[in-house]
Design an enzyme around this catalytic site. Structure first.
Site, PDB file in Angstrom:
ATOM      1  N   SER A 175      -5.844  11.847 -28.801  1.00  0.00           N
ATOM      2  CA  SER A 175      -4.976  13.018 -28.659  1.00  0.00           C
ATOM      3  C   SER A 175      -5.768  14.315 -28.499  1.00  0.00           C
ATOM      4  O   SER A 175      -5.198  15.390 -28.460  1.00  0.00           O
ATOM      5  CB  SER A 175      -4.051  13.131 -29.883  1.00  0.00           C
ATOM      6  OG  SER A 175      -4.817  13.091 -31.083  1.00  0.00           O
TER       7      SER A 175
ATOM      8  N   LYS B 162      13.420  40.230   2.879  1.00  0.00           N
ATOM      9  CA  LYS B 162      13.792  39.660   1.586  1.00  0.00           C
ATOM     10  C   LYS B 162      13.051  40.258   0.399  1.00  0.00           C
ATOM     11  O   LYS B 162      11.872  40.551   0.464  1.00  0.00           O
ATOM     12  CB  LYS B 162      13.549  38.138   1.590  1.00  0.00           C
ATOM     13  CG  LYS B 162      14.474  37.346   2.484  1.00  0.00           C
ATOM     14  CD  LYS B 162      15.942  37.452   2.104  1.00  0.00           C
ATOM     15  CE  LYS B 162      16.335  36.546   0.985  1.00  0.00           C
ATOM     16  NZ  LYS B 162      16.352  35.141   1.255  1.00  0.00           N
TER      17      LYS B 162
ATOM     18  N   GLU C 263      15.163  33.483 -11.471  1.00  0.00           N
ATOM     19  CA  GLU C 263      15.431  32.089 -11.068  1.00  0.00           C
ATOM     20  C   GLU C 263      14.515  31.115 -11.815  1.00  0.00           C
ATOM     21  O   GLU C 263      14.932  30.035 -12.229  1.00  0.00           O
ATOM     22  CB  GLU C 263      15.253  31.937  -9.558  1.00  0.00           C
ATOM     23  CG  GLU C 263      16.379  32.614  -8.783  1.00  0.00           C
ATOM     24  CD  GLU C 263      16.123  32.699  -7.281  1.00  0.00           C
ATOM     25  OE1 GLU C 263      15.247  31.979  -6.772  1.00  0.00           O
ATOM     26  OE2 GLU C 263      16.792  33.516  -6.625  1.00  0.00           O
TER      27      GLU C 263
ATOM     28  N   SER D 203       9.565  36.921   1.048  1.00  0.00           N
ATOM     29  CA  SER D 203       9.667  35.654   1.762  1.00  0.00           C
ATOM     30  C   SER D 203       8.545  35.608   2.785  1.00  0.00           C
ATOM     31  O   SER D 203       8.167  36.626   3.360  1.00  0.00           O
ATOM     32  CB  SER D 203      11.024  35.577   2.457  1.00  0.00           C
ATOM     33  OG  SER D 203      10.968  34.691   3.553  1.00  0.00           O
TER      34      SER D 203
ATOM     35  N   HIS E 135      36.068  34.062 -15.280  1.00  0.00           N
ATOM     36  CA  HIS E 135      36.046  33.178 -14.098  1.00  0.00           C
ATOM     37  C   HIS E 135      35.300  33.821 -12.927  1.00  0.00           C
ATOM     38  O   HIS E 135      35.589  33.519 -11.765  1.00  0.00           O
ATOM     39  CB  HIS E 135      37.472  32.818 -13.643  1.00  0.00           C
ATOM     40  CG  HIS E 135      38.378  32.415 -14.756  1.00  0.00           C
ATOM     41  ND1 HIS E 135      38.451  31.121 -15.222  1.00  0.00           N
ATOM     42  CD2 HIS E 135      39.222  33.142 -15.533  1.00  0.00           C
ATOM     43  CE1 HIS E 135      39.326  31.070 -16.223  1.00  0.00           C
ATOM     44  NE2 HIS E 135      39.789  32.289 -16.440  1.00  0.00           N
TER      45      HIS E 135
HETATM   46  N1  ARG Z   1      -3.500  12.156 -33.637  1.00  0.00           N
HETATM   47  C1  ARG Z   1      -2.629  11.773 -34.664  1.00  0.00           C
HETATM   48  C2  ARG Z   1      -1.288  12.474 -34.507  1.00  0.00           C
HETATM   49  O1  ARG Z   1      -1.228  13.375 -33.778  1.00  0.00           O
HETATM   50  C3  ARG Z   1      -3.218  12.141 -35.979  1.00  0.00           C
HETATM   51  C4  ARG Z   1      -2.780  11.284 -37.118  1.00  0.00           C
HETATM   52  C5  ARG Z   1      -3.432   9.984 -37.003  1.00  0.00           C
HETATM   53  N2  ARG Z   1      -3.126   9.125 -38.088  1.00  0.00           N
HETATM   54  C6  ARG Z   1      -3.243   7.803 -37.969  1.00  0.00           C
HETATM   55  N3  ARG Z   1      -2.940   7.124 -38.988  1.00  0.00           N
HETATM   56  N4  ARG Z   1      -3.624   7.263 -36.882  1.00  0.00           N
HETATM   57  O2  ARG Z   1      -0.289  12.092 -35.049  1.00  0.00           O
END
Ligand code: ARG
Length: 459
Positions: free
Chosen positions: A23, A283, A290, A277, A156
């Site tokens: 992550s 334009k 938007e 545009s 409306h």
């Molecule tokens: N990267 C994990 C998360 O965002 C961190 C926690 C990880 N814990 C584990 N038991 N693998 O949730």
């Protein structure tokens, strides 16, 4: 592949598994919160005698050094680490040696990530509040400026009754005040510290959870370690509040787009907030409005994603919960951008008062008041409604407005009408007679503006 675990494994992790599981590409966004949390944890570990003061100071200096180097760009967070927690711990051990290995005592990544996410979202709630307040300030100025700017009110998308622009802006003021209050509510409810909950069942160390909670600015520790590591309600609440902010911004954007159109010309967006545009030289497009309207879907998507991710997770932590981050971060950045740009856009737009006023004069927005006039002269409302209907039909046929009819023409339809009908249906009378609180008359608006002023000064 730099991992914090591996002791019980006999094989290297498959590279694809590693990539899928990691992550670091997104949780590095809260590197600061991760290190702040670690520093509080270490201070507490020393206070309860688990670390010596010397170890504490070495670790603190080490983390401060890592933080400074990351901030200055001298140290890069790379995907060689599984997540931000591993990056900090491994770098610390690299830099200070054995003392660094004690950082994770009495802690799990489960309570660590729960803490980081809370700290990060709590900080962003404050940023969002600041941006909503900026918008409230602009709306407040516009309301004061346009207390006498008449315009048609619509139902409306058909002209209904005359109002003022201050009254129209006032509706959005109420929405964004509620949005502000919602952000405060979330902050109050989520401001408890999960640190010390361990993996799920607390720890065997004599941790002082009150101390870490206090050091990190929380009201106190959370009360159930299982809930602490698996609660993402505050993420859902924040996404819900942000979805509502976007819904309000989107409705407002829709109106600005209509008002800025060639047909309406109620407002003109500033050149700095408009786009051209590539093919049509004439334009000047309301792209910002938007895009705000369009990006609303993106924030709703994030809300649906986390609701769906959370719905089947048994207690306590499960890896699904790693999915709480990417869409939430994206939604926060999106809402912050939309708030800032929308505020700048309405702050700089020009209001064509004359166009608004003449639009209010055409379209029979005073028809209800003409009926009320008859009622005040003893005609039952349902009959009055019918009579004014005939007046409208007559005017449509002649392509005139109620104000243009002669008294003879009025009398031909109902003898009840007298000379004072003109005053009774003037734009000013129509607005000024609506003086209960919440209505558009100047007196009523002044009361509301004073209440808003107090609200803004106190937040
Ligand atoms: N990267 C994990 C998360 O965002 C961190 C926690 C990880 N814990 C584990 N038991 N693998 O949730």
């Amino acid at each position: 592949m730099a991992q914090l675990w591996g002791g019980r494994f006999t094989k290297e992790t498959d590279q694809l598994v590693y990539n899928f599981n990691a992550s670091i590409t997104f949780d590095q966004k809260f590197y600061r919160e991760d290190m702040e949390g670690s520093m509080a944890h270490v201070k507490m570990l020393a206070a309860v005698g688990i670390l010596t003061e010397r170890e504490r100071d070495e670790i603190l200096a080490g983390i401060e050094g890592i933080l400074a180097d990351v901030e200055s760009g001298a140290l890069e967070i790379t995907s060689e680490y599984e997540d931000i927690h591993s990056f900090v711990e491994a770098t610390l051990i690299d830099r200070i040696g054995d003392a660094g290995k004690k950082l994770h005592t009495g802690r799990s990544r489960n309570d660590q990530v729960a803490l980081d996410m809370r700290l990060y979202t709590r900080k962003e709630i404050e940023n969002l509040k600041g941006l909503v307040k900026d918008l409230l300030l602009v709306l407040h100025r516009l309301m004061k400026e346009h207390i006498d700017t008449y315009m048609p009110g619509f139902t409306h998308l058909q002209k209904a009754q005359p109002i003022t622009l201050a009254h129209h802006f006032g509706a959005y003021m109420e929405m964004f005040k509620r949005d502000y209050d919602r952000l405060c509510d979330i902050h109050n409810r989520m401001n408890y510290c999960p640190l010390g909950s361990g993996a799920l069942a607390g720890t065997t160390y004599p941790l002082d959870r009150n101390m870490t909670a206090q050091l990190l600015g929380f009201n106190g520790p959370t009360l159930n370690s299982m809930d602490s590591v698996s609660d993402r309600d505050y993420v859902i609440e924040l996404l819900s509040a942000m979805s509502t902010i976007m819904m309000h911004l989107s409705r407002f954007s829709e109106e600005i787009i209509i008002w800025n159109s060639n047909e309406y010309r109620f407002v003109e967006l500033d050149d700095a907030y408009s786009t051209g545009s590539s093919i049509m030289p004439q334009k000047k497009n309301p792209d910002i409005a938007e895009l705000v309207r369009g990006k609303t879907g993106r924030v709703y998507g994030a809300l649906m994603q986390i609701l769906t991710t959370m719905k089947g997770i048994p207690l306590a932590y499960n890896k699904d919960m790693q999915e709480d981050k990417e869409f939430t971060f994206d939604a926060i950045d999106t809402v912050k951008g939309c708030l800032a740009l929308f505020t700048g856009m309405i702050d700089t737009m020009t209001v064509n008062k004359d166009v608004m006023e003449s639009s209010a004069k055409n379209g029979f927005t005073n028809a209800t008041d003409a009926a009320d006039y008859l009622v005040n002269h003893g005609v039952p409302f349902r009959d009055a409604h019918g009579i004014v209907g005939q007046l409208v039909l007559y005017c449509i046929d002649k392509n005139i407005s109620l104000d243009d009819m002669t008294l003879e023409e009025y009398k031909a339809i109902s003898p009840v009408f007298e000379e004072d009908i003109y005053d009774a249906i003037s734009l000013k009378t129509c607005v000024e007679k609506r003086e209960t609180i919440g209505a558009p008359s100047k007196a009523a608006m002044e009361q509301v503006i004073a209440i808003n002023e107090k609200y803004i000064n106190e937040i």
